[in-house]
Design a protein around this motif. Structure first.
Motif, PDB file in Angstrom:
ATOM      1  N   LEU A  43       9.263   6.242   4.328  1.00 39.59           N
ATOM      2  CA  LEU A  43       9.023   4.814   4.123  1.00 39.59           C
ATOM      3  C   LEU A  43      10.224   3.980   4.549  1.00 39.59           C
ATOM      4  O   LEU A  43      11.334   4.490   4.669  1.00 39.59           O
ATOM      5  N   SER A  44       9.986   2.693   4.734  1.00 37.10           N
ATOM      6  CA  SER A  44      11.102   1.777   4.968  1.00 37.10           C
ATOM      7  C   SER A  44      11.917   1.692   3.684  1.00 37.10           C
ATOM      8  O   SER A  44      11.462   2.104   2.612  1.00 37.10           O
ATOM      9  N   VAL A  45      13.113   1.165   3.764  1.00 34.75           N
ATOM     10  CA  VAL A  45      13.964   1.032   2.581  1.00 34.75           C
ATOM     11  C   VAL A  45      13.228   0.236   1.508  1.00 34.75           C
ATOM     12  O   VAL A  45      13.174   0.645   0.343  1.00 34.75           O
TER      13      VAL A  45
ATOM     14  N   VAL B  22       0.826  -1.203   0.000  1.00 33.64           N
ATOM     15  CA  VAL B  22       0.000   0.000   0.000  1.00 33.64           C
ATOM     16  C   VAL B  22       0.863   1.257   0.000  1.00 33.64           C
ATOM     17  O   VAL B  22       0.658   2.164  -0.811  1.00 33.64           O
ATOM     18  N   TYR B  23       1.832   1.334   0.903  1.00 32.96           N
ATOM     19  CA  TYR B  23       2.673   2.528   0.961  1.00 32.96           C
ATOM     20  C   TYR B  23       3.527   2.677  -0.298  1.00 32.96           C
ATOM     21  O   TYR B  23       3.705   3.793  -0.795  1.00 32.96           O
ATOM     22  N   SER B  24       4.040   1.595  -0.812  1.00 35.03           N
ATOM     23  CA  SER B  24       4.823   1.670  -2.056  1.00 35.03           C
ATOM     24  C   SER B  24       3.961   2.199  -3.194  1.00 35.03           C
ATOM     25  O   SER B  24       4.379   3.078  -3.954  1.00 35.03           O
ATOM     26  N   ALA B  25       2.749   1.673  -3.320  1.00 42.79           N
ATOM     27  CA  ALA B  25       1.841   2.103  -4.391  1.00 42.79           C
ATOM     28  C   ALA B  25       1.414   3.561  -4.209  1.00 42.79           C
ATOM     29  O   ALA B  25       1.370   4.328  -5.185  1.00 42.79           O
ATOM     30  N   LEU B  26       1.115   3.953  -2.968  1.00 45.41           N
ATOM     31  CA  LEU B  26       0.711   5.342  -2.711  1.00 45.41           C
ATOM     32  C   LEU B  26       1.830   6.323  -3.064  1.00 45.41           C
ATOM     33  O   LEU B  26       1.582   7.357  -3.692  1.00 45.41           O
ATOM     34  N   PHE B  27       3.036   5.993  -2.675  1.00 44.04           N
ATOM     35  CA  PHE B  27       4.135   6.910  -2.967  1.00 44.04           C
ATOM     36  C   PHE B  27       4.523   6.867  -4.441  1.00 44.04           C
ATOM     37  O   PHE B  27       4.962   7.877  -4.984  1.00 44.04           O
ATOM     38  N   ALA B  28       4.342   5.730  -5.106  1.00 43.62           N
ATOM     39  CA  ALA B  28       4.558   5.686  -6.559  1.00 43.62           C
ATOM     40  C   ALA B  28       3.560   6.628  -7.233  1.00 43.62           C
ATOM     41  O   ALA B  28       3.931   7.401  -8.135  1.00 43.62           O
ATOM     42  N   ALA B  29       2.308   6.595  -6.784  1.00 43.29           N
ATOM     43  CA  ALA B  29       1.291   7.495  -7.344  1.00 43.29           C
ATOM     44  C   ALA B  29       1.650   8.957  -7.079  1.00 43.29           C
ATOM     45  O   ALA B  29       1.511   9.810  -7.967  1.00 43.29           O
TER      46      ALA B  29
ATOM     47  N   SER C 110      16.362   6.542   3.116  1.00 42.43           N
ATOM     48  CA  SER C 110      15.669   5.728   4.110  1.00 42.43           C
ATOM     49  C   SER C 110      16.641   5.102   5.109  1.00 42.43           C
ATOM     50  O   SER C 110      16.351   5.024   6.303  1.00 42.43           O
ATOM     51  N   LEU C 111      17.790   4.673   4.633  1.00 48.81           N
ATOM     52  CA  LEU C 111      18.800   4.092   5.529  1.00 48.81           C
ATOM     53  C   LEU C 111      19.403   5.122   6.481  1.00 48.81           C
ATOM     54  O   LEU C 111      19.643   4.834   7.651  1.00 48.81           O
ATOM     55  N   LEU C 112      19.646   6.316   5.987  1.00 49.52           N
ATOM     56  CA  LEU C 112      20.342   7.337   6.770  1.00 49.52           C
ATOM     57  C   LEU C 112      19.442   8.149   7.698  1.00 49.52           C
ATOM     58  O   LEU C 112      19.924   8.757   8.641  1.00 49.52           O
ATOM     59  N   ARG C 113      18.161   8.157   7.455  1.00 43.93           N
ATOM     60  CA  ARG C 113      17.278   9.114   8.133  1.00 43.93           C
ATOM     61  C   ARG C 113      17.100   8.893   9.618  1.00 43.93           C
ATOM     62  O   ARG C 113      16.736   9.804  10.341  1.00 43.93           O
ATOM     63  N   GLY C 114      17.301   7.697  10.101  1.00 44.14           N
ATOM     64  CA  GLY C 114      17.084   7.444  11.528  1.00 44.14           C
ATOM     65  C   GLY C 114      15.609   7.403  11.848  1.00 44.14           C
ATOM     66  O   GLY C 114      14.795   6.980  11.038  1.00 44.14           O
ATOM     67  N   ASN C 115      15.253   7.936  12.996  1.00 43.78           N
ATOM     68  CA  ASN C 115      13.862   7.855  13.438  1.00 43.78           C
ATOM     69  C   ASN C 115      13.061   9.120  13.171  1.00 43.78           C
ATOM     70  O   ASN C 115      11.970   9.279  13.706  1.00 43.78           O
ATOM     71  N   ASN C 116      13.551  10.022  12.391  1.00 43.32           N
ATOM     72  CA  ASN C 116      12.880  11.272  12.023  1.00 43.32           C
ATOM     73  C   ASN C 116      12.719  12.254  13.173  1.00 43.32           C
ATOM     74  O   ASN C 116      12.046  13.258  13.023  1.00 43.32           O
TER      75      ASN C 116
ATOM     76  N   ALA D  81       0.930   4.499  11.669  1.00 35.43           N
ATOM     77  CA  ALA D  81       1.307   3.271  10.958  1.00 35.43           C
ATOM     78  C   ALA D  81       2.682   3.402  10.321  1.00 35.43           C
ATOM     79  O   ALA D  81       3.403   2.417  10.195  1.00 35.43           O
ATOM     80  N   LEU D  82       3.078   4.593   9.930  1.00 35.33           N
ATOM     81  CA  LEU D  82       4.416   4.774   9.363  1.00 35.33           C
ATOM     82  C   LEU D  82       5.470   4.445  10.413  1.00 35.33           C
ATOM     83  O   LEU D  82       6.463   3.811  10.114  1.00 35.33           O
ATOM     84  N   ARG D  83       5.262   4.892  11.632  1.00 33.06           N
ATOM     85  CA  ARG D  83       6.217   4.603  12.694  1.00 33.06           C
ATOM     86  C   ARG D  83       6.237   3.117  13.017  1.00 33.06           C
ATOM     87  O   ARG D  83       7.272   2.501  13.159  1.00 33.06           O
ATOM     88  N   ARG D  84       5.070   2.529  13.130  1.00 30.27           N
ATOM     89  CA  ARG D  84       4.959   1.130  13.547  1.00 30.27           C
ATOM     90  C   ARG D  84       5.615   0.191  12.538  1.00 30.27           C
ATOM     91  O   ARG D  84       6.294  -0.747  12.895  1.00 30.27           O
ATOM     92  N   TYR D  85       5.418   0.423  11.238  1.00 39.05           N
ATOM     93  CA  TYR D  85       5.916  -0.530  10.246  1.00 39.05           C
ATOM     94  C   TYR D  85       7.271  -0.155   9.666  1.00 39.05           C
ATOM     95  O   TYR D  85       7.815  -0.866   8.853  1.00 39.05           O
ATOM     96  N   ASN D  86       7.840   0.959  10.108  1.00 37.47           N
ATOM     97  CA  ASN D  86       9.162   1.352   9.621  1.00 37.47           C
ATOM     98  C   ASN D  86      10.244   1.229  10.667  1.00 37.47           C
ATOM     99  O   ASN D  86      11.375   1.571  10.426  1.00 37.47           O
TER     100      ASN D  86
END
Length: 184
Positions: free
Chosen positions: A51-53, A13-20, A103-109, A178-183
């Protein structure tokens, strides 16, 4: 639904949303030479920043595959393998690598400077390290000309987009649990 299936659903879902989002932002395009100014890089920055990597890389892959198949998802309502093999191809390759690095470098925002630095590194440094040699190879122009046409016109906007993406990513990450929980 078990946790693995739930994770796969969120990845999709997140991949598709951000692709859009990346595709829609690509419709904002100003042709200035072999490579247009567009909103795609803002979408790439946001994808990497929230997003996650895996999700972030998938979002760019979706855009690239749809465009390679001929759908008009690249900047300026263009599509086709010719775009990827032409002067703009290095930018799309840079987006693919850069989004993962963000995504790898960002840490926990929680750290604004770290988030900004991750976005700057992945979306500006990595993108141009890949795009300029690609532009040189494809167009056979001189290095100075490739920098003047393929980098310098974009830098002011890219820096503004980096600031905007940092602000937006912090807001998205804070307001969408949900972004925090799944990332993490």
């Amino acid at each position: 639904m078990n946790n693995k299936n739930n994770n796969n659903l969120f990845n999709f879902v997140y991949s598709a949303l951000f692709a859009a989002l990346i595709i829609v932002l690509g419709f904002i395009s100003i042709p200035i030479g072999p490579v247009p100014i567009s909103g795609i890089s803002l979408g790439v920055m946001l994808a990497g920043a929230v997003l996650s990597v895996r999700q972030a890389v998938y979002s760019i892959l979706i855009v690239i595959l749809l465009g390679a198949a001929g759908l008009p998802v690249f900047s300026g309502f263009t599509g086709g393998i010719g775009i990827l093999l032409g002067p703009r191809g290095g930018y799309y390759l840079g987006f693919l690598l850069g989004v993962g690095i963000i995504s790898l470098l960002r840490g926990n925002n929680n750290n604004t400077f770290r988030l900004f630095a991750a976005i700057f590194t992945g979306s500006i440094l990595i993108e141009y390290i890949i795009a300029i040699p690609w532009l040189l190879f494809i167009t056979q122009m001189h290095l100075k000309q490739a920098i003047w046409l393929g980098m310098l016109p974009f830098l002011p906007g890219d820096i503004l987009k980096t600031i905007l993406a940092t602000i937006l990513a912090k807001a998205l990450y804070k307001n969408i649990p949900a972004l925090r929980r799944y990332n993490e």
